[in-house]
Design a protein around this motif. Structure first.
Motif, PDB file in Angstrom:
ATOM      1  N   ALA A 113     -46.728 -41.165  25.580  1.00 53.75           N
ATOM      2  CA  ALA A 113     -46.150 -41.701  24.288  1.00 53.75           C
ATOM      3  C   ALA A 113     -44.532 -42.035  24.333  1.00 53.75           C
ATOM      4  O   ALA A 113     -44.096 -43.156  23.894  1.00 53.75           O
ATOM      5  N   ILE A 114     -44.011 -41.310  25.269  1.00 56.14           N
ATOM      6  CA  ILE A 114     -42.431 -41.525  25.188  1.00 56.14           C
ATOM      7  C   ILE A 114     -41.924 -42.884  25.610  1.00 56.14           C
ATOM      8  O   ILE A 114     -41.350 -43.781  25.050  1.00 56.14           O
ATOM      9  N   PRO A 115     -42.447 -43.414  26.913  1.00 52.82           N
ATOM     10  CA  PRO A 115     -42.522 -44.789  27.338  1.00 52.82           C
ATOM     11  C   PRO A 115     -42.738 -45.765  26.207  1.00 52.82           C
ATOM     12  O   PRO A 115     -42.276 -46.846  26.078  1.00 52.82           O
ATOM     13  N   ALA A 116     -44.036 -45.719  25.517  1.00 47.96           N
ATOM     14  CA  ALA A 116     -44.681 -46.625  24.854  1.00 47.96           C
ATOM     15  C   ALA A 116     -43.852 -46.473  23.556  1.00 47.96           C
ATOM     16  O   ALA A 116     -43.704 -47.756  23.080  1.00 47.96           O
ATOM     17  N   ALA A 117     -43.446 -45.475  22.931  1.00 53.85           N
ATOM     18  CA  ALA A 117     -42.596 -45.493  21.727  1.00 53.85           C
ATOM     19  C   ALA A 117     -41.050 -46.012  22.207  1.00 53.85           C
ATOM     20  O   ALA A 117     -40.707 -46.849  21.291  1.00 53.85           O
ATOM     21  N   TYR A 118     -40.725 -45.958  23.286  1.00 51.00           N
ATOM     22  CA  TYR A 118     -39.524 -46.738  23.677  1.00 51.00           C
ATOM     23  C   TYR A 118     -39.608 -48.031  23.611  1.00 51.00           C
ATOM     24  O   TYR A 118     -38.788 -48.643  23.248  1.00 51.00           O
ATOM     25  N   ALA A 119     -40.615 -48.755  24.274  1.00 50.78           N
ATOM     26  CA  ALA A 119     -40.744 -50.185  24.245  1.00 50.78           C
ATOM     27  C   ALA A 119     -41.141 -50.732  22.969  1.00 50.78           C
ATOM     28  O   ALA A 119     -40.540 -51.736  22.606  1.00 50.78           O
ATOM     29  N   LEU A 120     -41.806 -49.969  22.218  1.00 50.02           N
ATOM     30  CA  LEU A 120     -41.992 -50.492  20.674  1.00 50.02           C
ATOM     31  C   LEU A 120     -40.773 -50.422  19.581  1.00 50.02           C
ATOM     32  O   LEU A 120     -40.336 -51.338  18.918  1.00 50.02           O
ATOM     33  N   THR A 153     -33.441 -44.911  15.603  1.00 53.32           N
ATOM     34  CA  THR A 153     -32.147 -44.409  15.052  1.00 53.32           C
ATOM     35  C   THR A 153     -31.136 -44.437  16.460  1.00 53.32           C
ATOM     36  O   THR A 153     -30.050 -44.261  16.308  1.00 53.32           O
ATOM     37  N   PHE A 154     -31.742 -44.396  17.754  1.00 59.78           N
ATOM     38  CA  PHE A 154     -30.927 -44.650  18.764  1.00 59.78           C
ATOM     39  C   PHE A 154     -29.809 -45.722  18.971  1.00 59.78           C
ATOM     40  O   PHE A 154     -30.455 -46.815  18.761  1.00 59.78           O
ATOM     41  N   PRO A 155     -28.669 -45.690  19.070  1.00 58.77           N
ATOM     42  CA  PRO A 155     -27.701 -46.924  19.147  1.00 58.77           C
ATOM     43  C   PRO A 155     -28.095 -47.957  20.325  1.00 58.77           C
ATOM     44  O   PRO A 155     -28.118 -47.278  21.339  1.00 58.77           O
ATOM     45  N   ASP A 156     -28.168 -49.117  19.856  1.00 58.66           N
ATOM     46  CA  ASP A 156     -28.672 -50.256  20.984  1.00 58.66           C
ATOM     47  C   ASP A 156     -27.096 -50.211  21.851  1.00 58.66           C
ATOM     48  O   ASP A 156     -27.472 -50.620  22.965  1.00 58.66           O
ATOM     49  N   GLU A 157     -26.169 -49.948  21.384  1.00 59.06           N
ATOM     50  CA  GLU A 157     -24.760 -50.238  22.247  1.00 59.06           C
ATOM     51  C   GLU A 157     -24.894 -49.359  23.416  1.00 59.06           C
ATOM     52  O   GLU A 157     -24.505 -49.428  24.597  1.00 59.06           O
ATOM     53  N   ILE A 158     -25.455 -47.997  23.395  1.00 60.37           N
ATOM     54  CA  ILE A 158     -25.501 -46.972  24.519  1.00 60.37           C
ATOM     55  C   ILE A 158     -26.459 -47.657  25.520  1.00 60.37           C
ATOM     56  O   ILE A 158     -26.345 -47.406  26.839  1.00 60.37           O
ATOM     57  N   ILE A 159     -27.503 -48.187  25.133  1.00 58.58           N
ATOM     58  CA  ILE A 159     -28.606 -48.589  25.954  1.00 58.58           C
ATOM     59  C   ILE A 159     -27.991 -49.828  26.618  1.00 58.58           C
ATOM     60  O   ILE A 159     -28.283 -49.850  27.602  1.00 58.58           O
ATOM     61  N   GLU A 160     -27.359 -50.596  26.107  1.00 59.13           N
ATOM     62  CA  GLU A 160     -26.742 -51.729  26.713  1.00 59.13           C
ATOM     63  C   GLU A 160     -25.686 -51.213  27.772  1.00 59.13           C
ATOM     64  O   GLU A 160     -25.712 -51.900  28.657  1.00 59.13           O
ATOM     65  N   GLU A 207     -35.121 -44.980  33.641  1.00 54.61           N
ATOM     66  CA  GLU A 207     -33.808 -43.938  33.856  1.00 54.61           C
ATOM     67  C   GLU A 207     -33.089 -44.053  32.235  1.00 54.61           C
ATOM     68  O   GLU A 207     -32.990 -42.849  31.987  1.00 54.61           O
ATOM     69  N   ILE A 208     -33.026 -45.013  31.777  1.00 50.00           N
ATOM     70  CA  ILE A 208     -32.599 -44.950  30.270  1.00 50.00           C
ATOM     71  C   ILE A 208     -33.492 -44.101  29.532  1.00 50.00           C
ATOM     72  O   ILE A 208     -32.932 -43.440  28.748  1.00 50.00           O
ATOM     73  N   VAL A 209     -34.789 -44.217  29.387  1.00 47.95           N
ATOM     74  CA  VAL A 209     -35.608 -43.494  28.713  1.00 47.95           C
ATOM     75  C   VAL A 209     -35.524 -41.974  28.816  1.00 47.95           C
ATOM     76  O   VAL A 209     -35.188 -41.259  27.888  1.00 47.95           O
TER      77      VAL A 209
END
Length: 293
Positions: free
Chosen positions: A107-114, A180-187, A198-200
């Motif tokens: 679920a965690i990778p699938a939820a991150y992708a969605l 709710t996680f900031p996109d800036e941190i992912i970028e 690794e980001i996930v």
């Protein structure tokens, strides 16, 4: 000419009804919550008290809750000795832990992708996830059973766990949390050379611990109490989880020793209560904070 105290008197007098209404509203709301909690807890309290009552008190139907004669040692000894109750609970731990681990790994990778990746068909996939919430286990039970029977996997731990490895509820809940996680941190993590996996696991998951804890409680409670599917795929007492083991216990006791049955039910229920008490703060955070966006 009015003094300062005279000018404050109307303000004070008008504030008192407001404070009184707030106090009254608080008392009413707390009274309703206390009554609701008492209504929910009453069966569990009655179960606990029945597990320590003498057989005569159980059958006389007395409304006085506290037992006159304490029979807890006899009833709990019967629950632990006449059937392998601890073995049933160990089976429940193995099944619940295996299901939960696989559910989170999927679920965690699938939820991150969605939640964070842009790809064609993302909206359709999420719609299918939401639609999957409306499908009960009884619908695919027959083909799952036939598949497990064809492969010779009936009467195994895997047979009890396999249908629940994919949890659409976990994907939905964690997707709402990941949004709710900031996109800036992912970028920034991508610019540092981190892969998406690794980001996930190293960046996003630590911030979603409350939502993961909330889902973990839902999953553990659901599968610890599940009787329908184990009853279909398990016929070996040594592999029975707690609900199926309690049914074997009731058959062994011919349904007459209600004190021992309530003692066994108390033993089976205790791990769920302890799990919730250990994770209650994370559970409340996960429920209240998920889906802000």
């Amino acid at each position: 000419m009015t003094t300062a105290s005279e000018s404050l008197t109307p303000a004070i007098s008008s504030a008192r009804p407001i404070q009184f209404r707030k106090v009254l509203s608080g008392l009413l709301s707390h009274s309703v919550l206390i009554l609701g909690a008492a209504f929910i807890l009453l069966p569990f309290i009655w179960m606990l008290l029945t597990s320590v009552r003498s057989p005569d008190e159980i059958f006389e139907g007395s409304l006085w809750p506290w037992p006159r004669n304490f029979y807890g040692a006899e009833h709990y000894a019967a629950a632990l000795q006449q059937v392998p109750m601890l073995g049933f609970m160990l089976n429940g731990v193995i099944v619940c832990a295996g299901i939960l681990i696989m559910q989170l790994l999927v679920a965690i990778p699938a939820a991150y992708a969605l939640a964070k990746l842009r790809f064609p068909g993302r909206g359709l996939l999420f719609a299918l996830v939401v639609a999957g919430l409306a499908i009960p286990i009884q619908v695919p039970a027959l083909p799952l059973y036939m598949g497990l029977a064809f492969t010779g996997l009936l009467n195994t731990y895997f047979a009890m766990m396999f249908p629940f490895f994919l949890s659409v509820f976990a994907i939905f809940l964690l997707r709402q949390s990941f949004k709710t996680f900031p996109d800036e941190i992912i970028e920034a993590a991508r610019l540092d050379g981190m892969s998406e996996m690794e980001i996930v696991w190293r960046v996003v998951v630590p911030s979603a611990r409350p939502a993961i804890a909330a889902f973990s409680i839902f999953s553990i409670v659901a599968h610890w109490n599940d009787l329908y599917w184990p009853l279909i795929v398990i016929n070996d007492t040594a592999l029975a989880p707690p609900p199926l083991g309690m049914m074997f216990f009731a058959d062994a006791e011919v349904g007459t020793n209600y004190g021992a049955l309530m003692a066994g039910a108390t033993i089976v229920t205790a791990p769920l209560v302890l799990t919730f008490l250990a994770l209650r703060r994370r559970f409340i955070q996960g429920i209240t904070m998920t889906g802000i966006k």
